[in-house]
Enzyme design. Structure first.
Site, PDB file in Angstrom:
ATOM      1  N   HIS A 103      -7.892  -7.098  -4.884  1.00 36.67           N
ATOM      2  CA  HIS A 103      -6.542  -7.632  -4.698  1.00 36.67           C
ATOM      3  C   HIS A 103      -5.778  -7.477  -6.018  1.00 36.67           C
ATOM      4  CE1 HIS A 103      -3.367 -10.058  -2.985  1.00 36.67           C
ATOM      5  NE2 HIS A 103      -3.314 -10.723  -4.121  1.00 36.67           N
ATOM      6  N   LEU A 113      -7.355 -15.832   3.618  1.00 37.60           N
ATOM      7  CA  LEU A 113      -6.811 -14.595   3.020  1.00 37.60           C
ATOM      8  C   LEU A 113      -6.834 -14.632   1.489  1.00 37.60           C
ATOM      9  CD1 LEU A 113      -5.289 -11.885   3.622  1.00 37.60           C
ATOM     10  CD2 LEU A 113      -3.177 -13.181   3.255  1.00 37.60           C
ATOM     11  N   ARG A 147      -5.481  -8.524  17.477  1.00 38.31           N
ATOM     12  CA  ARG A 147      -6.279  -8.388  16.249  1.00 38.31           C
ATOM     13  C   ARG A 147      -7.778  -8.381  16.550  1.00 38.31           C
ATOM     14  NH1 ARG A 147      -4.443  -8.893  11.446  1.00 38.31           N
ATOM     15  NH2 ARG A 147      -2.595 -10.060  12.046  1.00 38.31           N
ATOM     16  N   THR A 200      -4.877   1.204 -12.892  1.00 38.69           N
ATOM     17  CA  THR A 200      -5.846   1.897 -13.755  1.00 38.69           C
ATOM     18  C   THR A 200      -7.059   0.987 -14.011  1.00 38.69           C
ATOM     19  OG1 THR A 200      -4.777   1.141 -15.772  1.00 38.69           O
ATOM     20  CG2 THR A 200      -4.101   3.278 -14.955  1.00 38.69           C
TER      21      THR A 200
HETATM   22  C1  GAR Z   1      -4.360  -1.424  -4.656  1.00 38.71           C
HETATM   23  O1  GAR Z   1      -3.505  -1.815  -5.690  1.00 38.71           O
HETATM   24  C2  GAR Z   1      -5.057  -2.639  -4.062  1.00 38.71           C
HETATM   25  O2  GAR Z   1      -5.371  -3.624  -5.003  1.00 38.71           O
HETATM   26  C3  GAR Z   1      -3.997  -3.120  -3.101  1.00 38.71           C
HETATM   27  O3  GAR Z   1      -3.457  -1.969  -2.543  1.00 38.71           O
HETATM   28  C4  GAR Z   1      -3.554  -0.884  -3.475  1.00 38.71           C
HETATM   29  C5  GAR Z   1      -4.243   0.242  -2.786  1.00 38.71           C
HETATM   30  O4  GAR Z   1      -4.227   1.398  -3.582  1.00 38.71           O
HETATM   31  N1  GAR Z   1      -4.558  -3.985  -2.112  1.00 38.71           N
HETATM   32  C6  GAR Z   1      -3.886  -4.956  -1.532  1.00 38.71           C
HETATM   33  O5  GAR Z   1      -2.727  -5.213  -1.783  1.00 38.71           O
HETATM   34  C7  GAR Z   1      -4.679  -5.760  -0.524  1.00 38.71           C
HETATM   35  N2  GAR Z   1      -3.995  -6.946  -0.171  1.00 38.71           N
HETATM   36  P1  GAR Z   1      -5.230   2.606  -3.256  1.00 38.71           P
HETATM   37  O6  GAR Z   1      -5.073   2.930  -1.772  1.00 38.71           O
HETATM   38  O7  GAR Z   1      -4.711   3.720  -4.105  1.00 38.71           O
HETATM   39  O8  GAR Z   1      -6.614   2.178  -3.614  1.00 38.71           O
END
Ligand code: GAR
Length: 197
Positions: free
Chosen positions: A117, A152, A69, A180
């Site tokens: 998130h 996290l 990482r 949305t």
């Molecule tokens: C979104 O819903 C974001 O909140 C989530 O992934 C999706 C990405 O959609 N993020 C996480 O889960 C981070 N832990 P996108 O690629 O269409 O923006």
């Protein structure tokens, strides 16, 4: 000019919402800021194509090519730092970037590293947020934009949006309803951050 670097792993719809808002609301003139690059840990992330169509520099860096990482994060930081300007370090936005970041990386971008998130933090950090909200019997769900700290899905909250959980909701239906709202609050939160900086 302040450069914004967006990190993605997938479809990049939040990234696209930010790019559109930056153009529509003229962030270049208003905040002297522009989306300079979109980086992904996945070469086939759909969002990379979308970003390129908007004329934004794109790059992918495969995390599997690194021993650990820390090595990946150091290489990623090197790419990001190419977008530093003499006056400003880049603002780094995580938009569906599905990697846990090392403490060194997070500290390097402290106060200028933002995440979205898909839950109402501090509820449901981690994965499968929509299914967990439905299983817990939540009546509302939502999304959170926050500054990233080493723990996290923690860190000061910049914005949240709430949506109802409807009877019979599937995780997919709830995710779409939340998404949305993500597209509205993420650009708004970034604009506010740029305004206050
Ligand atoms: C979104 O819903 C974001 O909140 C989530 O992934 C999706 C990405 O959609 N993020 C996480 O889960 C981070 N832990 P996108 O690629 O269409 O923006």
């Amino acid at each position: 000019m302040k450069n914004i670097v967006i990190l993605i792993s997938g479809s990049g719809s939040n990234m696209a919402a930010i790019v559109k808002a930056a153009k529509r609301d003229n962030w270049a003139a208003k905040y002297q800021a522009k989306v300079a690059a979109v980086l992904s840990n996945k070469a086939d992330a759909k969002g990379l194509t979308l970003a390129a169509q908007h004329g934004i520099a794109t790059e992918s860096l495969d995390h599997k090519a690194f021993a650990n990482r820390e090595a990946f994060d150091a290489a990623l930081a090197q790419r990001i730092d190419r977008y530093a300007t003499p006056e400003h370090p880049p603002l780094v936005l995580l938009a569906g970037f599905m990697r846990i970041l090392s403490t060194d990386f997070v500290n390097r971008y402290a106060e200028r590293l933002v995440n979205i998130h898909p839950s109402l933090l501090p509820a449901f950090p981690g994965l499968h947020t929509h299914k967990r909200a439905i299983d817990a019997g939540c009546k509302v769900a939502g999304a959170t934009v926050h500054l990233v700290t080493p723990e996290l899905d923690h860190g000061p909250i910049l914005a949240q949006a709430v949506v109802p959980v409807l009877p019979g909701d599937t995780a997919e239906a709830l995710a779409a309803r939340v998404l949305t709202q993500e597209h509205l609050i993420y650009p708004q939160a970034v604009a506010k951050l740029l305004q206050n900086q």
